[in-house]
Scaffold this motif. Structure first.
Motif, short mmCIF file in Angstrom:
data_model
loop_
_atom_site.label_atom_id
_atom_site.label_comp_id
_atom_site.label_asym_id
_atom_site.label_seq_id
_atom_site.Cartn_x
_atom_site.Cartn_y
_atom_site.Cartn_z
N ALA A 38 3.71 5.29 -4.40
CA ALA A 38 3.36 6.68 -4.72
C ALA A 38 1.92 6.75 -5.22
O ALA A 38 1.37 5.75 -5.70
CB ALA A 38 4.31 7.22 -5.78
N ARG A 39 1.32 7.89 -5.10
CA ARG A 39 -0.05 8.09 -5.56
C ARG A 39 -0.03 9.01 -6.77
O ARG A 39 0.90 9.80 -6.95
CB ARG A 39 -0.91 8.70 -4.45
N PRO A 40 -1.06 8.92 -7.63
CA PRO A 40 -1.11 9.77 -8.83
C PRO A 40 -1.04 11.25 -8.45
O PRO A 40 -1.57 11.66 -7.42
CB PRO A 40 -2.47 9.42 -9.44
N ASP A 41 -0.38 12.01 -9.29
CA ASP A 41 -0.23 13.44 -9.04
C ASP A 41 -1.54 14.15 -9.40
O ASP A 41 -1.97 14.14 -10.56
CB ASP A 41 0.92 13.98 -9.89
N GLU A 61 0.81 -1.22 0.00
CA GLU A 61 0.00 0.00 0.00
C GLU A 61 0.84 1.28 0.00
O GLU A 61 0.29 2.36 -0.12
CB GLU A 61 -0.90 0.02 1.25
N GLY A 62 2.12 1.13 0.20
CA GLY A 62 2.95 2.31 0.44
C GLY A 62 3.50 3.00 -0.80
O GLY A 62 4.37 3.87 -0.67
#
Lengths: 127, 190
Positions: free
Chosen positions: A67-70, A64-65
């Motif tokens: 990166a997330r979408p910008d 789960e750790g």
């Protein structure tokens, strides 16, 4: 890290597990600083259950750790379309204090004989 | 959240309030990972998490004049996000405990991944987190994915420090039990 030293040498294992538990997330993310890691690692060396808990947390972090979408562009677009609230010269608290002071002044001017004259002079500069 | 030598969150927010737009973007990028991960886990929906991420910073912008000097920015940001999550849950009628089939709903219909593959692991982890009682899930998510210190979790959730530690202890234990049959050392425990 003083909290970790609440663990007394020779204390019950369950209490040690409970004391170490809040730090396992940092350990799983690899962000436990050296001084903290010593106490945690000492316990982990002796406790298989906590090692398994750490492994589970590390698995969660690995899964789960990422990166997330910008989405900054969406934020910027939202801010650009956001009508700005009128900026007051004074912070809200200053306005509240000023309003309260005025209300007290007016009330006193009506209640205290003679004060009305002083208040009127202060507000309007006339006798 | 900032390391030594970098501007603190509070300095960035103060700069933004003074008109430095770039400071707000910098602040956002600091939070995008941790807050985004936490929101995604609390909502079990990446698109919804992104929406709330945007809305959180929009509210931060709208209410920027309410920020008191000397206060910490991060608990404020997470409190705004928490209120938005609760509002969304109320609106969508979600129970306090997310149903497990919500996890299955995000699984691709035709899952080419073999048992034990990455998609399977992801689904198992999501299921394990969703199965936690809501307060424990929130505490574990804030700590591990949101990267909050204990004191700030207490501030955000309104619970005592002891309660936060207890929720972490029992929540993590449930996670251990739920994931016990998975490759126990694949997470890189050292």
């Amino acid at each position: 890290m003083s909290r970790l030293f609440e663990i007394r040498p020779g204390g019950e294992a369950a209490r040690e597990c409970a004391a170490v538990a809040p730090w396992l997330a940092d350990r799983a993310r690899g962000r436990l600083v050296c001084s903290e890691a010593v106490g945690v690692d000492d316990h982990l060396a002796q406790c298989a259950e906590c090692r398994d808990t750490l492994a589970a947390l590390a698995l969660v972090w690995r899964t789960e750790g990422g990166a997330r979408p910008d989405v900054w562009d969406r934020v910027a677009a939202r801010l650009a379309s956001e009508p700005l609230p009128a900026r007051l010269h004074f912070p809200a608290d200053e306005w509240r204090r000023a309003a309260l002071a005025a209300a007290i002044l007016i009330t006193v001017s009506w209640l205290v004989p003679g004060a009305r004259v002083v208040t009127t002079f202060m507000l309007f500069g006339v006798g | 959240m900032a390391s030594t030598g970098e501007a603190t969150d509070e300095e960035l927010f103060a700069a933004y309030r003074d008109g430095d737009q770039a400071a707000f973007e910098q602040l956002f990028r600091r939070y995008q990972g941790p807050l985004g991960r936490h929101l995604e886990r609390m909502l079990n929906d990446r698109a919804a998490a992104e929406d709330l991420m945007v809305e959180t910073f929009q509210r931060l912008h709208i209410h920027r004049d309410r920020f008191r000097a000397g206060a910490a920015v991060r608990p404020w940001v997470y409190t705004i996000a928490r209120n938005l999550v609760r509002k969304r849950h109320r609106r969508t009628g979600l129970a306090r405990w997310l149903p497990l089939d919500a996890v299955d709903a995000i699984r691709p219909a035709a899952d080419p991944d073999p048992p034990g593959g990455e998609a399977e692991v992801r689904r198992r982890v999501a299921t394990a987190l969703c199965a936690l009682p809501s307060p424990q899930r929130e505490a574990c998510s804030l700590r591990l994915l949101g990267e909050l210190p204990l004191e700030e979790i207490a501030a955000v959730t309104g619970a005592s420090l002891g309660t936060v530690k207890s929720r972490l202890f029992y929540g993590q234990r449930r996670l251990r039990e739920a994931l016990a049959d998975m490759d126990p050392r694949s997470g890189g425990a050292t």
